[in-house]
Design a protein around this motif. Structure first.
Motif, PDB file in Angstrom:
ATOM      1  N   LEU B   6      30.647 154.828  54.735  1.00 41.51           N
ATOM      2  CA  LEU B   6      31.002 155.424  56.176  1.00 41.51           C
ATOM      3  C   LEU B   6      31.792 153.708  56.738  1.00 41.51           C
ATOM      4  CD1 LEU B   6      31.947 156.691  58.072  1.00 41.51           C
ATOM      5  CD2 LEU B   6      29.936 156.732  59.439  1.00 41.51           C
ATOM      6  N   ARG B   7      30.676 152.759  56.750  1.00 41.32           N
ATOM      7  CA  ARG B   7      31.345 151.155  57.221  1.00 41.32           C
ATOM      8  C   ARG B   7      32.200 151.353  56.053  1.00 41.32           C
ATOM      9  NH1 ARG B   7      28.845 145.703  55.905  1.00 41.32           N
ATOM     10  NH2 ARG B   7      30.520 145.400  54.923  1.00 41.32           N
ATOM     11  N   TYR B   8      32.499 151.392  54.851  1.00 39.55           N
ATOM     12  CA  TYR B   8      33.453 151.336  53.963  1.00 39.55           C
ATOM     13  C   TYR B   8      35.107 151.821  54.595  1.00 39.55           C
ATOM     14  CZ  TYR B   8      34.840 148.454  50.334  1.00 39.55           C
ATOM     15  OH  TYR B   8      35.961 148.047  48.612  1.00 39.55           O
ATOM     16  N   GLU B   9      35.040 152.446  54.842  1.00 39.74           N
ATOM     17  CA  GLU B   9      36.213 154.315  55.198  1.00 39.74           C
ATOM     18  C   GLU B   9      36.432 152.990  55.880  1.00 39.74           C
ATOM     19  OE1 GLU B   9      36.546 158.533  54.958  1.00 39.74           O
ATOM     20  OE2 GLU B   9      33.727 157.973  55.177  1.00 39.74           O
ATOM     21  N   VAL B  10      35.880 152.995  57.448  1.00 42.65           N
ATOM     22  CA  VAL B  10      36.064 152.881  59.026  1.00 42.65           C
ATOM     23  C   VAL B  10      37.175 151.416  58.540  1.00 42.65           C
ATOM     24  CG1 VAL B  10      35.649 151.318  60.574  1.00 42.65           C
ATOM     25  CG2 VAL B  10      34.560 153.537  60.709  1.00 42.65           C
ATOM     26  N   GLU B  11      36.661 150.298  58.043  1.00 40.83           N
ATOM     27  CA  GLU B  11      37.032 149.260  56.849  1.00 40.83           C
ATOM     28  C   GLU B  11      38.334 149.484  56.867  1.00 40.83           C
ATOM     29  OE1 GLU B  11      33.930 146.447  56.700  1.00 40.83           O
ATOM     30  OE2 GLU B  11      34.375 147.107  55.030  1.00 40.83           O
ATOM     31  N   GLU B  12      38.995 150.590  55.554  1.00 37.82           N
ATOM     32  CA  GLU B  12      39.335 151.038  55.085  1.00 37.82           C
ATOM     33  C   GLU B  12      41.001 151.553  56.732  1.00 37.82           C
ATOM     34  OE1 GLU B  12      41.003 151.361  51.331  1.00 37.82           O
ATOM     35  OE2 GLU B  12      39.267 149.920  51.300  1.00 37.82           O
ATOM     36  N   LEU B  13      40.401 152.393  57.122  1.00 32.28           N
ATOM     37  CA  LEU B  13      40.949 152.837  58.629  1.00 32.28           C
ATOM     38  C   LEU B  13      41.833 151.332  58.977  1.00 32.28           C
ATOM     39  CD1 LEU B  13      42.310 154.717  60.579  1.00 32.28           C
ATOM     40  CD2 LEU B  13      39.816 154.374  61.284  1.00 32.28           C
TER      41      LEU B  13
END
Lengths: 157, 157, 157
Positions: B6-13
Protein backbone atom coordinates in the motif's frame (compact mmCIF):
# COMPACT_ATOMS: atom_id res chain seq x y z
CA UNK A 1 15.73 -9.15 -3.32
CA UNK A 2 15.95 -10.50 0.25
CA UNK A 3 16.97 -7.00 1.44
CA UNK A 4 13.64 -5.59 0.31
CA UNK A 5 11.54 -5.91 3.45
CA UNK A 6 14.39 -4.85 5.73
CA UNK A 7 15.09 -1.60 3.87
CA UNK A 8 11.38 -1.07 3.88
CA UNK A 9 11.16 -1.50 7.63
CA UNK A 10 14.13 0.79 8.22
CA UNK A 11 12.49 3.43 6.03
CA UNK A 12 9.31 3.13 8.10
CA UNK A 13 11.33 3.74 11.27
CA UNK A 14 13.15 6.75 9.85
CA UNK A 15 9.99 8.22 8.35
CA UNK A 16 8.14 7.90 11.65
CA UNK A 17 11.13 9.46 13.45
CA UNK A 18 11.14 12.44 11.07
CA UNK A 19 7.40 12.93 11.26
CA UNK A 20 7.60 12.94 15.05
CA UNK A 21 10.05 15.88 14.94
CA UNK A 22 8.43 17.84 12.11
CA UNK A 23 4.98 17.53 13.66
CA UNK A 24 6.35 18.71 17.02
CA UNK A 25 5.50 15.53 18.91
CA UNK A 26 8.86 15.72 20.63
CA UNK A 27 7.70 14.04 23.83
CA UNK A 28 7.57 10.80 21.77
CA UNK A 29 11.02 11.34 20.27
CA UNK A 30 12.96 9.37 22.94
CA UNK A 31 10.75 6.32 22.28
CA UNK A 32 12.53 5.77 18.97
CA UNK A 33 15.63 4.79 20.96
CA UNK A 34 16.58 1.89 23.20
CA UNK A 35 17.14 2.63 26.91
CA UNK A 36 20.88 2.34 26.44
CA UNK A 37 21.60 4.46 23.41
CA UNK A 38 23.83 7.05 21.83
CA UNK A 39 22.56 10.11 19.99
CA UNK A 40 25.10 12.51 18.53
CA UNK A 41 24.93 15.46 16.18
CA UNK A 42 28.49 15.85 15.07
CA UNK A 43 30.33 17.76 12.31
CA UNK A 44 31.67 15.68 9.45
CA UNK A 45 35.07 17.24 10.01
CA UNK A 46 35.29 15.82 13.53
CA UNK A 47 34.22 12.37 12.39
CA UNK A 48 36.85 12.43 9.62
CA UNK A 49 39.57 13.45 12.09
CA UNK A 50 38.42 11.06 14.82
CA UNK A 51 37.59 13.96 17.14
CA UNK A 52 34.81 13.31 19.63
CA UNK A 53 33.20 16.73 20.14
CA UNK A 54 29.61 16.96 19.02
CA UNK A 55 26.94 19.65 19.06
CA UNK A 56 24.43 17.42 20.79
CA UNK A 57 25.30 14.32 22.79
CA UNK A 58 23.06 11.97 24.73
CA UNK A 59 23.91 8.47 25.91
CA UNK A 60 20.70 7.29 27.49
CA UNK A 61 16.99 7.61 26.91
CA UNK A 62 16.84 9.70 30.09
CA UNK A 63 19.18 12.28 28.54
CA UNK A 64 17.00 12.38 25.44
CA UNK A 65 13.99 13.12 27.66
CA UNK A 66 15.97 15.81 29.47
CA UNK A 67 16.64 17.53 26.16
CA UNK A 68 12.95 17.78 25.40
CA UNK A 69 12.09 19.02 28.88
CA UNK A 70 14.82 21.67 28.48
CA UNK A 71 13.48 22.62 25.06
CA UNK A 72 9.95 23.01 26.40
CA UNK A 73 10.79 24.72 29.71
CA UNK A 74 14.28 26.20 29.83
CA UNK A 75 15.86 26.96 26.45
CA UNK A 76 15.35 30.36 24.87
CA UNK A 77 15.40 30.32 21.10
CA UNK A 78 13.76 31.69 17.99
CA UNK A 79 10.46 29.96 17.20
CA UNK A 80 10.94 27.75 14.17
CA UNK A 81 9.62 24.81 12.19
CA UNK A 82 11.69 21.98 10.80
CA UNK A 83 10.95 20.12 7.60
CA UNK A 84 13.15 17.08 6.96
CA UNK A 85 13.77 15.48 3.63
CA UNK A 86 15.47 12.11 3.80
CA UNK A 87 16.72 10.09 0.90
CA UNK A 88 18.93 7.16 0.07
CA UNK A 89 18.12 4.92 2.99
CA UNK A 90 20.71 2.17 2.67
CA UNK A 91 20.93 -0.95 4.78
CA UNK A 92 24.67 -1.59 4.98
CA UNK A 93 24.56 -4.87 6.90
CA UNK A 94 23.30 -6.76 9.89
CA UNK A 95 25.46 -8.37 12.53
CA UNK A 96 24.47 -9.94 15.84
CA UNK A 97 21.00 -8.45 15.50
CA UNK A 98 22.32 -4.93 14.86
CA UNK A 99 21.34 -3.36 11.54
CA UNK A 100 23.62 -0.65 10.14
CA UNK A 101 21.98 1.93 7.92
CA UNK A 102 22.96 5.19 6.28
CA UNK A 103 20.58 7.93 5.11
CA UNK A 104 21.03 11.39 3.59
CA UNK A 105 19.04 14.19 5.19
CA UNK A 106 18.49 17.91 4.82
CA UNK A 107 16.62 19.86 7.48
CA UNK A 108 14.83 22.97 6.18
CA UNK A 109 13.95 25.57 8.77
CA UNK A 110 11.27 28.22 8.68
CA UNK A 111 11.50 31.10 11.15
CA UNK A 112 8.79 33.66 11.90
CA UNK A 113 9.80 35.73 8.87
CA UNK A 114 8.21 32.94 6.81
CA UNK A 115 11.24 32.11 4.69
CA UNK A 116 12.46 28.52 4.48
CA UNK A 117 16.21 28.03 4.57
CA UNK A 118 18.60 25.10 4.57
CA UNK A 119 19.44 24.58 8.22
CA UNK A 120 21.45 21.39 8.36
CA UNK A 121 22.49 18.83 5.74
CA UNK A 122 24.21 15.55 6.43
CA UNK A 123 23.76 11.85 6.87
CA UNK A 124 22.37 9.59 9.55
CA UNK A 125 24.56 6.68 10.55
CA UNK A 126 22.27 4.37 12.46
CA UNK A 127 22.62 1.20 14.50
CA UNK A 128 19.19 -0.34 14.79
CA UNK A 129 17.93 -3.25 16.89
CA UNK A 130 14.63 -5.04 17.24
CA UNK A 131 12.87 -4.73 20.61
CA UNK A 132 9.54 -6.53 21.11
CA UNK A 133 9.18 -6.67 17.35
CA UNK A 134 9.78 -2.93 16.83
CA UNK A 135 12.90 -1.35 15.40
CA UNK A 136 14.68 1.12 17.68
CA UNK A 137 17.85 3.21 17.40
CA UNK A 138 20.65 1.90 19.56
CA UNK A 139 22.93 4.54 18.08
CA UNK A 140 22.13 7.50 15.87
CA UNK A 141 24.88 9.74 14.55
CA UNK A 142 23.83 12.81 12.61
CA UNK A 143 27.01 13.68 10.75
CA UNK A 144 26.50 17.14 9.30
CA UNK A 145 28.16 19.09 6.49
CA UNK A 146 26.76 22.47 7.52
CA UNK A 147 29.43 23.75 9.90
CA UNK A 148 27.90 27.19 10.08
CA UNK A 149 24.86 26.68 12.30
CA UNK A 150 22.70 29.74 11.79
CA UNK A 151 20.58 29.58 14.95
CA UNK A 152 20.90 27.69 18.20
CA UNK A 153 20.27 23.99 17.64
CA UNK A 154 17.58 23.11 20.16
CA UNK A 155 15.33 20.76 18.25
CA UNK A 156 16.90 17.39 17.46
CA UNK A 157 17.94 16.58 13.92
CA UNK B 1 4.84 -6.08 6.49
CA UNK B 2 1.24 -5.98 5.24
CA UNK B 3 1.54 -2.19 4.75
CA UNK B 4 4.31 -2.69 2.20
CA UNK B 5 2.37 -2.78 -1.06
CA UNK B 6 0.00 0.00 0.00
CA UNK B 7 2.78 2.46 0.84
CA UNK B 8 4.37 1.44 -2.42
CA UNK B 9 1.21 2.19 -4.37
CA UNK B 10 0.74 5.53 -2.62
CA UNK B 11 4.34 6.42 -3.45
CA UNK B 12 3.71 5.57 -7.09
CA UNK B 13 0.70 7.91 -7.10
CA UNK B 14 2.59 10.76 -5.47
CA UNK B 15 5.64 10.29 -7.70
CA UNK B 16 3.49 10.33 -10.84
CA UNK B 17 1.70 13.45 -9.54
CA UNK B 18 5.00 15.23 -8.95
CA UNK B 19 6.44 14.23 -12.30
CA UNK B 20 3.32 15.54 -14.03
CA UNK B 21 3.87 18.99 -12.53
CA UNK B 22 7.66 19.13 -12.87
CA UNK B 23 7.51 17.98 -16.49
CA UNK B 24 4.87 20.63 -17.26
CA UNK B 25 2.16 18.15 -18.25
CA UNK B 26 -0.35 20.20 -16.31
CA UNK B 27 -3.29 19.32 -18.54
CA UNK B 28 -3.09 15.84 -16.96
CA UNK B 29 -2.89 17.19 -13.42
CA UNK B 30 -6.67 17.13 -12.70
CA UNK B 31 -6.77 13.42 -13.61
CA UNK B 32 -5.01 12.59 -10.35
CA UNK B 33 -8.18 13.64 -8.52
CA UNK B 34 -11.68 12.24 -8.24
CA UNK B 35 -14.53 14.28 -9.78
CA UNK B 36 -15.66 15.38 -6.34
CA UNK B 37 -12.48 16.51 -4.66
CA UNK B 38 -10.81 19.13 -2.51
CA UNK B 39 -7.42 20.66 -3.30
CA UNK B 40 -6.04 23.27 -0.92
CA UNK B 41 -2.70 24.99 -0.53
CA UNK B 42 -2.92 26.39 2.96
CA UNK B 43 -0.46 27.88 5.48
CA UNK B 44 0.39 25.72 8.47
CA UNK B 45 -0.56 28.59 10.73
CA UNK B 46 -4.14 28.60 9.45
CA UNK B 47 -4.45 24.84 9.84
CA UNK B 48 -3.15 25.07 13.42
CA UNK B 49 -5.64 27.81 14.26
CA UNK B 50 -8.55 26.17 12.44
CA UNK B 51 -8.76 29.07 9.98
CA UNK B 52 -10.06 28.18 6.52
CA UNK B 53 -8.30 30.64 4.21
CA UNK B 54 -5.98 29.05 1.70
CA UNK B 55 -3.78 30.30 -1.12
CA UNK B 56 -5.33 27.93 -3.65
CA UNK B 57 -8.69 26.26 -3.25
CA UNK B 58 -10.57 23.99 -5.63
CA UNK B 59 -13.46 21.71 -4.77
CA UNK B 60 -14.12 19.90 -8.04
CA UNK B 61 -12.16 18.50 -10.93
CA UNK B 62 -13.68 21.26 -13.07
CA UNK B 63 -12.08 23.90 -10.85
CA UNK B 64 -8.73 22.13 -11.19
CA UNK B 65 -9.11 22.28 -14.98
CA UNK B 66 -10.02 25.96 -14.78
CA UNK B 67 -6.79 26.64 -12.91
CA UNK B 68 -4.71 25.14 -15.67
CA UNK B 69 -6.64 26.97 -18.40
CA UNK B 70 -6.07 30.22 -16.46
CA UNK B 71 -2.36 29.41 -16.08
CA UNK B 72 -2.00 28.75 -19.80
CA UNK B 73 -4.17 31.61 -21.10
CA UNK B 74 -4.85 34.31 -18.53
CA UNK B 75 -2.34 34.53 -15.67
CA UNK B 76 0.72 36.73 -16.03
CA UNK B 77 3.74 35.51 -14.09
CA UNK B 78 7.50 35.02 -14.19
CA UNK B 79 8.52 31.95 -16.21
CA UNK B 80 9.75 29.29 -13.84
CA UNK B 81 10.44 25.61 -13.35
CA UNK B 82 9.48 23.57 -10.34
CA UNK B 83 11.46 20.65 -8.98
CA UNK B 84 9.78 18.71 -6.19
CA UNK B 85 11.46 16.52 -3.67
CA UNK B 86 9.14 14.36 -1.63
CA UNK B 87 10.08 12.20 1.29
CA UNK B 88 8.57 10.31 4.18
CA UNK B 89 5.47 8.97 2.48
CA UNK B 90 3.48 7.54 5.40
CA UNK B 91 0.25 5.62 5.19
CA UNK B 92 -1.56 6.64 8.37
CA UNK B 93 -4.61 4.41 8.00
CA UNK B 94 -7.46 3.23 5.84
CA UNK B 95 -11.13 3.57 6.71
CA UNK B 96 -14.17 2.85 4.54
CA UNK B 97 -11.95 2.65 1.48
CA UNK B 98 -10.25 5.99 2.17
CA UNK B 99 -6.49 5.90 2.67
CA UNK B 100 -4.91 8.68 4.73
CA UNK B 101 -1.31 9.54 3.91
CA UNK B 102 1.20 12.20 4.89
CA UNK B 103 4.29 13.23 2.90
CA UNK B 104 6.95 15.90 3.31
CA UNK B 105 7.71 18.02 0.26
CA UNK B 106 9.93 20.88 -0.79
CA UNK B 107 9.39 22.65 -4.10
CA UNK B 108 12.54 24.19 -5.59
CA UNK B 109 11.98 26.90 -8.17
CA UNK B 110 14.27 28.09 -10.93
CA UNK B 111 13.54 31.44 -12.56
CA UNK B 112 15.12 32.78 -15.75
CA UNK B 113 18.16 34.00 -13.81
CA UNK B 114 19.11 30.31 -13.55
CA UNK B 115 19.30 30.13 -9.76
CA UNK B 116 17.37 27.47 -7.89
CA UNK B 117 15.70 28.57 -4.67
CA UNK B 118 13.47 27.01 -2.05
CA UNK B 119 9.99 28.07 -3.06
CA UNK B 120 7.65 26.17 -0.77
CA UNK B 121 8.18 23.55 1.93
CA UNK B 122 5.48 21.65 3.71
CA UNK B 123 3.54 18.44 3.88
CA UNK B 124 0.82 16.80 1.84
CA UNK B 125 -2.14 15.49 3.81
CA UNK B 126 -3.94 13.21 1.39
CA UNK B 127 -7.20 11.28 1.34
CA UNK B 128 -6.92 8.68 -1.38
CA UNK B 129 -9.51 6.34 -2.88
CA UNK B 130 -9.44 3.60 -5.49
CA UNK B 131 -11.37 4.24 -8.70
CA UNK B 132 -11.41 1.52 -11.37
CA UNK B 133 -8.30 0.06 -9.79
CA UNK B 134 -6.36 3.35 -9.80
CA UNK B 135 -5.58 5.50 -6.78
CA UNK B 136 -6.92 9.06 -6.93
CA UNK B 137 -6.86 12.02 -4.55
CA UNK B 138 -10.23 12.71 -2.99
CA UNK B 139 -8.63 15.41 -0.88
CA UNK B 140 -5.18 16.92 -1.06
CA UNK B 141 -4.06 19.51 1.44
CA UNK B 142 -0.67 21.13 0.88
CA UNK B 143 0.09 22.56 4.32
CA UNK B 144 3.06 24.85 3.90
CA UNK B 145 5.64 26.29 6.28
CA UNK B 146 6.91 28.96 3.88
CA UNK B 147 4.63 31.88 4.67
CA UNK B 148 6.65 34.29 2.57
CA UNK B 149 5.71 33.34 -0.97
CA UNK B 150 8.33 34.95 -3.18
CA UNK B 151 6.48 34.97 -6.49
CA UNK B 152 2.84 34.52 -7.46
CA UNK B 153 1.79 30.91 -6.95
CA UNK B 154 0.33 29.88 -10.28
CA UNK B 155 1.59 26.36 -10.73
CA UNK B 156 0.08 23.84 -8.31
CA UNK B 157 2.17 22.43 -5.50
CA UNK C 1 2.30 -4.65 -8.20
CA UNK C 2 4.65 -6.40 -10.62
CA UNK C 3 6.71 -3.17 -10.91
CA UNK C 4 7.51 -3.31 -7.20
CA UNK C 5 10.77 -5.23 -7.16
CA UNK C 6 12.10 -3.45 -10.26
CA UNK C 7 11.58 0.05 -8.84
CA UNK C 8 13.15 -1.24 -5.67
CA UNK C 9 16.20 -2.48 -7.52
CA UNK C 10 16.53 0.76 -9.46
CA UNK C 11 16.33 2.70 -6.20
CA UNK C 12 19.10 0.53 -4.75
CA UNK C 13 21.29 1.35 -7.76
CA UNK C 14 20.63 5.08 -7.57
CA UNK C 15 21.10 5.18 -3.80
CA UNK C 16 24.43 3.35 -4.06
CA UNK C 17 25.48 5.73 -6.87
CA UNK C 18 24.67 8.77 -4.75
CA UNK C 19 26.38 7.41 -1.66
CA UNK C 20 29.51 6.74 -3.69
CA UNK C 21 29.71 10.41 -4.70
CA UNK C 22 28.68 11.92 -1.36
CA UNK C 23 31.12 9.72 0.56
CA UNK C 24 33.92 10.69 -1.84
CA UNK C 25 34.54 7.17 -3.11
CA UNK C 26 34.84 8.54 -6.61
CA UNK C 27 37.29 5.89 -7.80
CA UNK C 28 34.32 3.49 -7.70
CA UNK C 29 32.02 5.86 -9.57
CA UNK C 30 32.79 4.52 -13.09
CA UNK C 31 31.80 1.01 -11.96
CA UNK C 32 28.16 2.05 -11.92
CA UNK C 33 28.33 2.27 -15.73
CA UNK C 34 28.71 -0.26 -18.52
CA UNK C 35 31.92 -0.12 -20.59
CA UNK C 36 30.06 1.48 -23.46
CA UNK C 37 28.10 4.26 -21.86
CA UNK C 38 27.01 7.87 -22.07
CA UNK C 39 27.14 10.29 -19.14
CA UNK C 40 25.95 13.83 -19.69
CA UNK C 41 25.23 16.77 -17.43
CA UNK C 42 23.15 19.00 -19.65
CA UNK C 43 20.92 22.08 -19.14
CA UNK C 44 17.19 21.51 -19.46
CA UNK C 45 17.07 24.34 -21.99
CA UNK C 46 19.39 22.49 -24.37
CA UNK C 47 17.44 19.26 -24.04
CA UNK C 48 14.19 21.11 -24.76
CA UNK C 49 15.68 22.75 -27.87
CA UNK C 50 17.44 19.59 -29.05
CA UNK C 51 20.85 21.23 -28.62
CA UNK C 52 23.70 18.84 -27.82
CA UNK C 53 26.06 20.92 -25.68
CA UNK C 54 26.52 19.66 -22.15
CA UNK C 55 28.59 20.71 -19.14
CA UNK C 56 30.07 17.24 -18.71
CA UNK C 57 30.18 14.60 -21.39
CA UNK C 58 31.71 11.13 -21.31
CA UNK C 59 30.97 8.28 -23.70
CA UNK C 60 33.00 5.42 -22.26
CA UNK C 61 33.98 4.09 -18.88
CA UNK C 62 37.54 5.15 -19.68
CA UNK C 63 36.43 8.79 -19.98
CA UNK C 64 34.65 8.49 -16.64
CA UNK C 65 37.90 7.25 -15.09
CA UNK C 66 39.78 10.12 -16.71
CA UNK C 67 37.44 12.59 -15.06
CA UNK C 68 38.22 11.24 -11.63
CA UNK C 69 41.97 11.19 -12.27
CA UNK C 70 41.71 14.81 -13.43
CA UNK C 71 39.69 15.72 -10.35
CA UNK C 72 42.27 14.11 -8.05
CA UNK C 73 45.43 15.29 -9.82
CA UNK C 74 44.87 18.17 -12.23
CA UNK C 75 41.75 20.28 -11.58
CA UNK C 76 41.96 23.28 -9.27
CA UNK C 77 38.74 24.06 -7.47
CA UNK C 78 37.25 25.10 -4.15
CA UNK C 79 37.08 22.23 -1.65
CA UNK C 80 33.48 21.18 -1.24
CA UNK C 81 31.11 18.45 -0.13
CA UNK C 82 28.06 17.28 -2.01
CA UNK C 83 24.88 16.00 -0.41
CA UNK C 84 22.34 14.55 -2.83
CA UNK C 85 18.67 14.16 -2.19
CA UNK C 86 16.85 12.03 -4.72
CA UNK C 87 13.15 11.48 -4.92
CA UNK C 88 10.49 10.18 -7.23
CA UNK C 89 12.35 7.25 -8.74
CA UNK C 90 10.03 6.17 -11.56
CA UNK C 91 10.49 3.16 -13.79
CA UNK C 92 9.06 4.33 -17.11
CA UNK C 93 9.40 1.09 -19.03
CA UNK C 94 11.63 -1.77 -20.11
CA UNK C 95 12.41 -2.69 -23.70
CA UNK C 96 14.93 -5.19 -25.04
CA UNK C 97 16.49 -5.45 -21.61
CA UNK C 98 16.88 -1.68 -21.21
CA UNK C 99 15.08 -0.11 -18.27
CA UNK C 100 14.15 3.57 -18.54
CA UNK C 101 13.91 5.48 -15.28
CA UNK C 102 13.47 9.08 -14.20
CA UNK C 103 14.43 10.56 -10.83
CA UNK C 104 14.38 14.06 -9.35
CA UNK C 105 17.56 15.20 -7.62
CA UNK C 106 18.95 18.21 -5.81
CA UNK C 107 22.64 18.46 -4.99
CA UNK C 108 23.43 20.56 -1.92
CA UNK C 109 26.98 21.83 -1.68
CA UNK C 110 28.94 22.89 1.38
CA UNK C 111 32.09 24.95 0.89
CA UNK C 112 34.71 25.73 3.51
CA UNK C 113 32.61 28.60 4.88
CA UNK C 114 30.35 25.90 6.29
CA UNK C 115 27.14 27.04 4.62
CA UNK C 116 25.09 24.57 2.62
CA UNK C 117 23.59 25.88 -0.62
CA UNK C 118 21.57 24.49 -3.48
CA UNK C 119 24.12 23.70 -6.12
CA UNK C 120 22.25 21.86 -8.85
CA UNK C 121 18.65 20.68 -9.20
CA UNK C 122 17.30 18.54 -11.98
CA UNK C 123 16.35 15.06 -13.01
CA UNK C 124 18.21 11.91 -13.95
CA UNK C 125 17.08 10.23 -17.17
CA UNK C 126 18.61 6.76 -16.99
CA UNK C 127 18.92 3.79 -19.32
CA UNK C 128 19.79 0.81 -17.19
CA UNK C 129 20.85 -2.72 -18.13
CA UNK C 130 21.63 -5.87 -16.22
CA UNK C 131 25.21 -7.15 -16.38
CA UNK C 132 26.10 -10.34 -14.51
CA UNK C 133 23.01 -9.84 -12.38
CA UNK C 134 23.88 -6.26 -11.42
CA UNK C 135 22.16 -3.13 -12.72
CA UNK C 136 24.43 -0.64 -14.51
CA UNK C 137 23.90 2.67 -16.26
CA UNK C 138 24.18 2.42 -20.01
CA UNK C 139 23.18 6.05 -20.27
CA UNK C 140 22.77 8.68 -17.59
CA UNK C 141 21.57 12.16 -18.44
CA UNK C 142 21.56 14.72 -15.63
CA UNK C 143 19.18 17.34 -17.00
CA UNK C 144 19.51 20.37 -14.75
CA UNK C 145 17.33 23.41 -14.07
CA UNK C 146 20.06 25.44 -12.36
CA UNK C 147 21.62 27.29 -15.30
CA UNK C 148 23.69 29.51 -13.05
CA UNK C 149 26.45 27.19 -11.87
CA UNK C 150 28.05 28.90 -8.90
CA UNK C 151 31.40 27.12 -8.80
CA UNK C 152 33.26 24.96 -11.30
CA UNK C 153 31.54 21.61 -11.68
CA UNK C 154 34.27 19.07 -11.06
CA UNK C 155 32.54 16.40 -9.03
CA UNK C 156 29.96 14.40 -10.98
CA UNK C 157 26.27 14.93 -10.33
Amino acid sequence: MSQLPLRYEVEELIHAYVQCIDDDQLESWPDFFTDECVYKVIPRENVDLGLPVSVMFCDSKGMLRDRIVALRKANIYAPHFYRHLVSNVRVLGEQDGVISAQTNYVVFQTLLDGETRIYNAGKYLDKIVRENGELRFKEKLCVFDTNRIQTLMVTPI
